[in-house]
Design an enzyme around this catalytic site. Structure first.
Site, PDB file in Angstrom:
ATOM      1  N   HIS A   1      72.159  34.218  61.604  1.00 28.37           N
ATOM      2  CA  HIS A   1      71.864  35.633  61.342  1.00 28.37           C
ATOM      3  C   HIS A   1      72.522  36.136  60.055  1.00 28.37           C
ATOM      4  O   HIS A   1      73.670  36.579  60.085  1.00 28.37           O
ATOM      5  CB  HIS A   1      72.311  36.484  62.532  1.00 28.37           C
TER       6      HIS A   1
ATOM      7  N   GLU B   1      72.025  38.804  58.649  1.00 32.47           N
ATOM      8  CA  GLU B   1      72.279  40.248  58.778  1.00 32.47           C
ATOM      9  C   GLU B   1      73.531  40.508  59.608  1.00 32.47           C
ATOM     10  O   GLU B   1      73.922  41.663  59.768  1.00 32.47           O
ATOM     11  CB  GLU B   1      71.058  40.947  59.399  1.00 32.47           C
TER      12      GLU B   1
ATOM     13  N   CYS C   1      66.082  33.128  62.712  1.00 29.78           N
ATOM     14  CA  CYS C   1      66.283  32.709  64.093  1.00 29.78           C
ATOM     15  C   CYS C   1      64.960  32.358  64.776  1.00 29.78           C
ATOM     16  O   CYS C   1      64.395  31.316  64.471  1.00 29.78           O
ATOM     17  CB  CYS C   1      67.098  33.748  64.848  1.00 29.78           C
TER      18      CYS C   1
HETATM   19  N1  GLN Z   1      68.124  35.134  68.154  1.00 32.02           N
HETATM   20  C1  GLN Z   1      66.959  34.493  68.209  1.00 32.02           C
HETATM   21  O1  GLN Z   1      65.997  34.814  67.493  1.00 32.02           O
HETATM   22  C2  GLN Z   1      66.843  33.404  69.228  1.00 32.02           C
HETATM   23  C3  GLN Z   1      65.590  32.580  69.130  1.00 32.02           C
HETATM   24  C4  GLN Z   1      65.234  31.871  70.425  1.00 32.02           C
HETATM   25  N2  GLN Z   1      64.953  32.815  71.458  1.00 32.02           N
HETATM   26  C5  GLN Z   1      66.349  30.950  70.824  1.00 32.02           C
HETATM   27  O2  GLN Z   1      67.008  31.194  71.787  1.00 32.02           O
HETATM   28  O3  GLN Z   1      66.582  29.948  70.181  1.00 32.02           O
END
Ligand code: GLN
Length: 358
Positions: A337, A339, A253
């Site tokens: 994600h 996970e 992410c």
């Molecule tokens: N869950 C995250 O790592 C989000 C990454 C970043 N803050 C976004 O909004 O794209």
């Protein structure tokens, strides 16, 4: 229950009732279309600064699990030590709950953590507004205190610095285990757990810590809140680590965004983000599609990936980047994600791929 109004930056107003902590609040209003997972999402540090709207109408009916901790210090059922979202916005809060693992109601938890919750909002209509206009800042105002109007800023704020650990934390130390440095941009517990259960030692470091002097076998870059363009210190450290072309690197992410930036790519803000349990992604070069759990508002611009890089996954709804890989070196990342927590676990094999490389 006190009457509240959610006011969006375009002037739209939604009327509801307060069921959580009674405090006006402002933040970026985002929507999540998952049907379950409010304990995990509320404690996901990536929601810092945001008012979380749930489109699924019935919320609260399975209560809240206990805030217990494992021997290694990780919370057993939550994704971090506290609620990070600024507020939760639901359609129909269920006061009664029933679940084998529930110890309290969502309302009691929100009050204890001083986080507002509002109900009676047509969250599907609100989501239509956000999809049409794009994400917006919004505020929750109590109708009997009309002059108590909160202010907040989201763009350009370094939220990662607010949620990252403040000192180095080691898990699973010793016994000649492979060592993974985890750059904590606001890591979810289940990421640490997914690494630990594969037998590695995890050295969790603050987001801007220069880990390059440490002894380690692989680098992991975590998820995290806010705008990746505020995290230059992390990008510089990742670039330094890349001088070792054999060092395995994996990011999730925010980690996908920071690895991409370290490789020279650019990031842009999505109109309304991906937040759900059923985002389809295709692995590039194959016909394999995975259903993934997501929570992000920014994305990597595929067209800016350097010549040595290629997209690893593509979102099948909007064609946006869902991961990258280096063409020669053991460097890859996912925008979704693997996970889960919450959501489908179909892509957890990416942790196996990473640990195999160590
Ligand atoms: N869950 C995250 O790592 C989000 C990454 C970043 N803050 C976004 O909004 O794209």
């Amino acid at each position: 229950m006190r009457n509240v109004t959610l006011i969006l930056d375009d002037g739209s107003r939604f009327h509801g009732k307060s069921f959580g902590y009674e405090k006006p609040v402002a933040g970026e209003v985002v929507f999540n279309t998952a049907m379950t997972g409010y304990p995990e999402s509320l404690t996901d540090p990536s929601y810092a600064g945001q008012l979380m709207t749930l489109t699924y109408p019935l919320v609260g009916n399975y209560g809240v699990p206990p805030f217990t901790f494992e021997a290694n210090g990780l919370p057993t059922f939550m994704e971090s030590e506290k609620i990070h979202a600024e507020a939760i916005i639901v359609s129909d809060y269920s006061e009664r709950y029933s679940h084998w693992n529930a110890v309290e109601s969502l309302a009691d938890w929100l009050k204890r953590e001083q986080i507002p919750g509002i109900t009676g909002i047509d969250t599907r209509e609100l989501t239509k507004v956000l999809r049409e206009h794009g994400v917006m800042m919004g505020k929750i105002v109590f109708d009997d205190e009309p002059d108590n109007v909160p202010e907040a800023q989201y763009a350009g704020v370094n939220y990662v610095d607010k949620v990252s650990c403040k000192e180095v934390i080691r898990y699973n130390e010793g016994n000649g285990r492979k060592k993974v440095v985890l750059v904590d941009c606001g890591v979810k517990s289940n990421i640490v757990r997914c690494l630990l259960k594969r037998g590695v030692e995890v050295i969790r470091v603050p987001w801007d810590y220069d880990f390059n002097g440490l002894d380690f076998d692989g680098l992991f870059i975590s998820n995290g809140p806010g705008d990746p363009d505020t995290c230059d210190a992390a990008v510089q450290n990742i670039r330094k680590a890349m001088q070792n072309e054999k060092l395995p690197i994996f990011g999730i992410c925010m980690g996908n965004q920071l690895l991409s930036k370290a490789g020279g790519a650019k990031i842009y803000k999505l109109k309304y983000g991906h937040r759900s349990h059923n985002q389809p992604v295709r692995m590039v070069g194959t016909e394999r599609c995975f259903i993934t759990s997501q929570n992000h508002g920014y994305a990597v611009d595929n067209n800016t990936l350097g010549a040595d890089w290629e997209p690893l996954f593509i979102n099948m709804n909007d064609g946006s980047n869902e991961g990258i890989r280096h063409k020669c070196n053991p460097w890859f990342s996912a925008q979704f994600h693997p996970e889960a927590a919450s959501g489908p676990t179909d892509t957890e094999f990416l942790f196996d791929e990473f640990v195999k490389l160590l």
